[in-house]
Design a protein around this motif. Structure first.
Motif, PDB file in Angstrom:
ATOM      1  N   ASP A 130      71.081 -21.206  -0.492  1.00  0.00           N
ATOM      2  CA  ASP A 130      71.879 -21.527   0.945  1.00  0.00           C
ATOM      3  C   ASP A 130      71.105 -20.856   1.904  1.00  0.00           C
ATOM      4  OD1 ASP A 130      72.400 -18.628   0.532  1.00  0.00           O
ATOM      5  OD2 ASP A 130      74.494 -18.912   0.442  1.00  0.00           O
ATOM      6  N   GLY A 131      69.887 -20.332   1.738  1.00  0.00           N
ATOM      7  CA  GLY A 131      69.154 -19.569   2.587  1.00  0.00           C
ATOM      8  C   GLY A 131      69.303 -18.162   3.142  1.00  0.00           C
ATOM      9  N   ALA A 132      70.302 -17.453   2.234  1.00  0.00           N
ATOM     10  CA  ALA A 132      70.317 -16.125   2.329  1.00  0.00           C
ATOM     11  C   ALA A 132      69.300 -15.326   2.100  1.00  0.00           C
ATOM     12  CB  ALA A 132      71.705 -15.733   1.758  1.00  0.00           C
ATOM     13  N   LEU A 184      79.572 -12.903   1.747  1.00  0.00           N
ATOM     14  CA  LEU A 184      78.908 -14.039   2.418  1.00  0.00           C
ATOM     15  C   LEU A 184      79.529 -15.552   2.287  1.00  0.00           C
ATOM     16  CD1 LEU A 184      75.108 -13.086   1.158  1.00  0.00           C
ATOM     17  CD2 LEU A 184      76.491 -12.403   3.403  1.00  0.00           C
ATOM     18  N   GLN A 185      79.473 -16.231   3.031  1.00  0.00           N
ATOM     19  CA  GLN A 185      79.933 -17.328   3.188  1.00  0.00           C
ATOM     20  C   GLN A 185      78.834 -18.541   2.939  1.00  0.00           C
ATOM     21  OE1 GLN A 185      83.268 -19.465   5.612  1.00  0.00           O
ATOM     22  NE2 GLN A 185      81.592 -20.422   6.494  1.00  0.00           N
ATOM     23  N   SER A 186      78.969 -19.607   1.940  1.00  0.00           N
ATOM     24  CA  SER A 186      77.905 -20.394   1.785  1.00  0.00           C
ATOM     25  C   SER A 186      78.527 -22.205   1.792  1.00  0.00           C
ATOM     26  CB  SER A 186      77.404 -20.045   0.358  1.00  0.00           C
ATOM     27  OG  SER A 186      76.304 -21.081  -0.074  1.00  0.00           O
ATOM     28  N   THR A 187      77.545 -22.794   2.085  1.00  0.00           N
ATOM     29  CA  THR A 187      77.781 -24.191   1.965  1.00  0.00           C
ATOM     30  C   THR A 187      77.281 -24.850   0.495  1.00  0.00           C
ATOM     31  OG1 THR A 187      75.498 -24.709   2.943  1.00  0.00           O
ATOM     32  CG2 THR A 187      77.658 -24.694   4.436  1.00  0.00           C
ATOM     33  N   LYS A 188      76.588 -23.840  -0.190  1.00  0.00           N
ATOM     34  CA  LYS A 188      75.975 -24.232  -1.484  1.00  0.00           C
ATOM     35  C   LYS A 188      76.507 -22.897  -2.293  1.00  0.00           C
ATOM     36  CE  LYS A 188      72.083 -26.796   0.103  1.00  0.00           C
ATOM     37  NZ  LYS A 188      70.542 -26.895   0.229  1.00  0.00           N
ATOM     38  N   TYR A 189      78.011 -22.634  -2.519  1.00  0.00           N
ATOM     39  CA  TYR A 189      78.304 -21.518  -2.921  1.00  0.00           C
ATOM     40  C   TYR A 189      78.172 -21.707  -4.722  1.00  0.00           C
ATOM     41  CZ  TYR A 189      82.243 -19.716  -6.015  1.00  0.00           C
ATOM     42  OH  TYR A 189      82.681 -19.125  -7.100  1.00  0.00           O
ATOM     43  N   TRP A 195      72.404 -18.796  -8.959  1.00  0.00           N
ATOM     44  CA  TRP A 195      71.141 -18.409  -8.645  1.00  0.00           C
ATOM     45  C   TRP A 195      71.287 -16.725  -8.675  1.00  0.00           C
ATOM     46  CZ3 TRP A 195      69.089 -14.831  -5.300  1.00  0.00           C
ATOM     47  CH2 TRP A 195      67.467 -14.758  -4.876  1.00  0.00           C
ATOM     48  N   TYR A 196      72.195 -15.979  -8.081  1.00  0.00           N
ATOM     49  CA  TYR A 196      72.450 -14.796  -8.093  1.00  0.00           C
ATOM     50  C   TYR A 196      72.770 -14.109  -9.522  1.00  0.00           C
ATOM     51  CZ  TYR A 196      72.938 -13.986  -3.185  1.00  0.00           C
ATOM     52  OH  TYR A 196      72.562 -14.078  -1.579  1.00  0.00           O
ATOM     53  N   LEU A 197      73.422 -15.102 -10.244  1.00  0.00           N
ATOM     54  CA  LEU A 197      73.816 -14.410 -11.814  1.00  0.00           C
ATOM     55  C   LEU A 197      72.650 -14.567 -12.620  1.00  0.00           C
ATOM     56  CD1 LEU A 197      77.262 -16.281 -12.582  1.00  0.00           C
ATOM     57  CD2 LEU A 197      76.561 -13.834 -11.267  1.00  0.00           C
ATOM     58  N   GLN A 198      71.536 -15.615 -12.325  1.00  0.00           N
ATOM     59  CA  GLN A 198      70.395 -15.709 -13.152  1.00  0.00           C
ATOM     60  C   GLN A 198      69.214 -14.929 -12.909  1.00  0.00           C
ATOM     61  OE1 GLN A 198      69.807 -17.623 -15.864  1.00  0.00           O
ATOM     62  NE2 GLN A 198      67.639 -16.836 -15.735  1.00  0.00           N
ATOM     63  N   HIS A 199      69.067 -14.684 -11.521  1.00  0.00           N
ATOM     64  CA  HIS A 199      68.033 -13.993 -11.056  1.00  0.00           C
ATOM     65  C   HIS A 199      68.222 -12.482 -11.016  1.00  0.00           C
ATOM     66  CE1 HIS A 199      66.692 -18.117  -9.824  1.00  0.00           C
ATOM     67  NE2 HIS A 199      65.135 -17.380 -10.142  1.00  0.00           N
ATOM     68  N   LEU A 200      69.416 -11.867 -10.550  1.00  0.00           N
ATOM     69  CA  LEU A 200      69.455 -10.789 -10.433  1.00  0.00           C
ATOM     70  C   LEU A 200      70.477 -10.232 -11.569  1.00  0.00           C
ATOM     71  CD1 LEU A 200      70.254 -10.465  -6.519  1.00  0.00           C
ATOM     72  CD2 LEU A 200      68.051 -10.661  -7.868  1.00  0.00           C
ATOM     73  N   GLY A 201      71.031 -10.890 -12.556  1.00  0.00           N
ATOM     74  CA  GLY A 201      71.940 -10.489 -13.548  1.00  0.00           C
ATOM     75  C   GLY A 201      73.278  -9.988 -13.130  1.00  0.00           C
ATOM     76  N   LEU A 202      73.739 -10.230 -12.040  1.00  0.00           N
ATOM     77  CA  LEU A 202      74.780 -10.103 -11.501  1.00  0.00           C
ATOM     78  C   LEU A 202      76.110 -10.717 -12.584  1.00  0.00           C
ATOM     79  CD1 LEU A 202      74.444 -10.446  -7.665  1.00  0.00           C
ATOM     80  CD2 LEU A 202      74.664  -8.281  -9.056  1.00  0.00           C
ATOM     81  N   PRO A 243      81.986 -23.948   5.629  1.00  0.00           N
ATOM     82  CA  PRO A 243      81.319 -24.865   6.262  1.00  0.00           C
ATOM     83  C   PRO A 243      79.821 -24.403   6.713  1.00  0.00           C
ATOM     84  CG  PRO A 243      83.044 -24.198   7.667  1.00  0.00           C
ATOM     85  CD  PRO A 243      83.263 -23.366   6.368  1.00  0.00           C
ATOM     86  N   ARG A 244      79.599 -23.253   6.793  1.00  0.00           N
ATOM     87  CA  ARG A 244      78.176 -22.799   7.107  1.00  0.00           C
ATOM     88  C   ARG A 244      78.012 -21.697   6.554  1.00  0.00           C
ATOM     89  NH1 ARG A 244      78.632 -18.987  11.988  1.00  0.00           N
ATOM     90  NH2 ARG A 244      80.811 -18.740  12.228  1.00  0.00           N
ATOM     91  N   ASN A 245      76.574 -21.251   6.474  1.00  0.00           N
ATOM     92  CA  ASN A 245      76.180 -20.023   5.811  1.00  0.00           C
ATOM     93  C   ASN A 245      76.097 -19.058   6.798  1.00  0.00           C
ATOM     94  OD1 ASN A 245      75.343 -21.553   3.354  1.00  0.00           O
ATOM     95  ND2 ASN A 245      73.618 -22.330   4.599  1.00  0.00           N
ATOM     96  N   ARG A 246      76.848 -17.963   6.283  1.00  0.00           N
ATOM     97  CA  ARG A 246      77.148 -16.866   7.454  1.00  0.00           C
ATOM     98  C   ARG A 246      77.580 -15.623   6.494  1.00  0.00           C
ATOM     99  NH1 ARG A 246      82.406 -15.725   8.824  1.00  0.00           N
ATOM    100  NH2 ARG A 246      84.105 -17.144   8.147  1.00  0.00           N
ATOM    101  N   TYR A 247      77.523 -14.521   7.475  1.00  0.00           N
ATOM    102  CA  TYR A 247      78.025 -13.062   6.922  1.00  0.00           C
ATOM    103  C   TYR A 247      79.384 -13.126   7.227  1.00  0.00           C
ATOM    104  CZ  TYR A 247      79.195  -7.926   8.001  1.00  0.00           C
ATOM    105  OH  TYR A 247      79.520  -6.916   8.058  1.00  0.00           O
ATOM    106  N   VAL A 248      80.148 -12.361   6.289  1.00  0.00           N
ATOM    107  CA  VAL A 248      81.555 -12.481   6.538  1.00  0.00           C
ATOM    108  C   VAL A 248      81.998 -10.827   6.753  1.00  0.00           C
ATOM    109  CG1 VAL A 248      84.061 -12.725   5.677  1.00  0.00           C
ATOM    110  CG2 VAL A 248      82.084 -14.341   5.115  1.00  0.00           C
TER     111      VAL A 248
END
Length: 375
Positions: A130-132, A184-189, A195-202, A243-248
């Protein structure tokens, strides 16, 4: 590895159904240990520093163009603010070992580079789908610990160890101990979550879904670090579809309830705006108090949060406004993002834009989101 059942007595009463998201990757690239710091840009560093001190941060370093804020615990700064337009920039996660940076860089076609000498160490800079901004760091300088607020001695029921002494918590800034999490809010949740689970092991602690839309999949997740048998915060990262990518918001630990409450009264006395609080959350269980900084960023004091090891499976529950807290005032319009403001107007406008773009926020999800605020 034995996995315990879902925490079904803690309001997330449902476990996963067959075929639903497992909440973890089978073979992640690396497993990060913790959230290291957050990065922002703000136009007025003096104003940002005044609020930071009232909120309970200490200044670790300051130049004309950069402000590093820290908590009392030993480690890296909690927050790095650079002079610029008002925006959230990135989250930095701490790798378990330096070799993880090489492994991550190789898997993502990225590079390992040196961080500035003021921070030290190395970094791999990435972007979530999502660009974060995502930074994974290692070998950074470690700041020595500062004096923390003492935890009070409490008289509870028949256990009353405090005698001939009164409780007098000072109405002063609550000492921030450490950074806890970012939301974080994401349009591609879903794509970003995987991606976070696969790359960072969360791994996921709790999933939320829109009422009547469980079959369409989750729309929010509270995500923790996988430290094996060593417990980690219930969530280090939380993500929600929008509806948009942003910090919450971001959250910072303080010593106890008195530190949080008296520190909140100090912030009120200084003229700062409480967004929502005081209450106790459901997912994570922490006692919370939310504030707006002078640039409009939402920040949270918290204490007494849950900690899970890697054996606990995700809980599943419906996303509702009333389900945000076990006790406390109803979630405010400001916290929910529906009070009249430039930020809420941007969110409203972004809904129309998001529906015309290729992302996960479609008309069905919009209907589900609209129901949350009144449910």
């Amino acid at each position: 590895m034995d996995h315990h059942g879902t925490h079904n007595d803690l309001h997330s009463e449902q476990g996963a159904r067959a075929g639903e998201h497992p909440g973890r990757a089978k073979n992640p690239v690396i497993k990060v240990e913790d959230l290291a710091w957050l990065e922002f840009e703000k136009p007025d560093l003096e104003k940002a520093e005044r609020f930071a001190h009232a909120f309970g941060f200490a200044t670790a370093a300051r130049t004309a163009n950069e402000l590093q804020l820290r908590g009392a615990f030993a480690g890296a700064p909690c927050t790095i603010i650079r002079k610029g337009a008002s925006r959230y920039v990135a989250a930095a996660f701490r790798a378990a070992e330096p070799a993880d940076l090489l492994r991550l860089a190789d898997a993502t076609n990225a590079k390992v580079t040196n961080l500035p000498e003021t921070i030290g160490g190395m970094v791999v800079d990435l972007r979530a789908p999502d660009g974060a901004g995502v930074r994974v760091v290692s070998d950074t300088h470690q700041l020595a610990g500062l004096t923390t607020q003492p935890v009070h001695t409490f008289n509870f029921g028949g256990d009353a160890p405090r005698t001939n002494a009164a409780q007098r918590p000072p109405r002063s800034p609550a000492v921030v101990e450490r950074l806890g999490h970012v939301v974080l809010q994401s349009t591609k949740y879903r794509q970003s979550l995987d991606w976070y689970l696969q790359h960072l092991g969360l791994i996921v602690s709790d999933f939320k879904y829109f009422d009547g839309q469980r079959e369409a999949g989750p729309t929010m997740s509270f995500i923790r670090c996988d430290r094996g048998s060593q417990p980690a915060d219930h969530h280090t990262l939380a993500m929600t579809l929008g509806p948009r990518n942003r910090y919450v918001h971001s959250a910072y630990q303080v010593a106890d309830f008195d530190a949080l409450a008296a520190g909140g009264q100090y912030l009120l006395d200084q003229g700062y705006y409480r967004s929502w609080g005081i209450g106790r959350h459901i997912e994570g269980s922490q006692i919370f108090d939310y504030w707006r900084d002078p640039d409009g960023f939402l920040v949270e004091h918290f204490t007494d949060g849950d900690r899970f090891d890697n054996t606990l499976e995700p809980g599943w529950s419906t996303m509702t406004a009333s389900g945000l807290a076990q006790w406390g005032p109803p979630a405010s319009k400001d916290f929910m993002g529906i009070s009249p403001s430039r930020e809420s107007l941007r969110e409203l406008r972004s809904m129309a834009t998001a529906l015309r773009q290729d992302n996960e926020f479609d008309l069905s999800r919009l209907r589900g989101l609209m129901k949350v605020a009144t449910s």
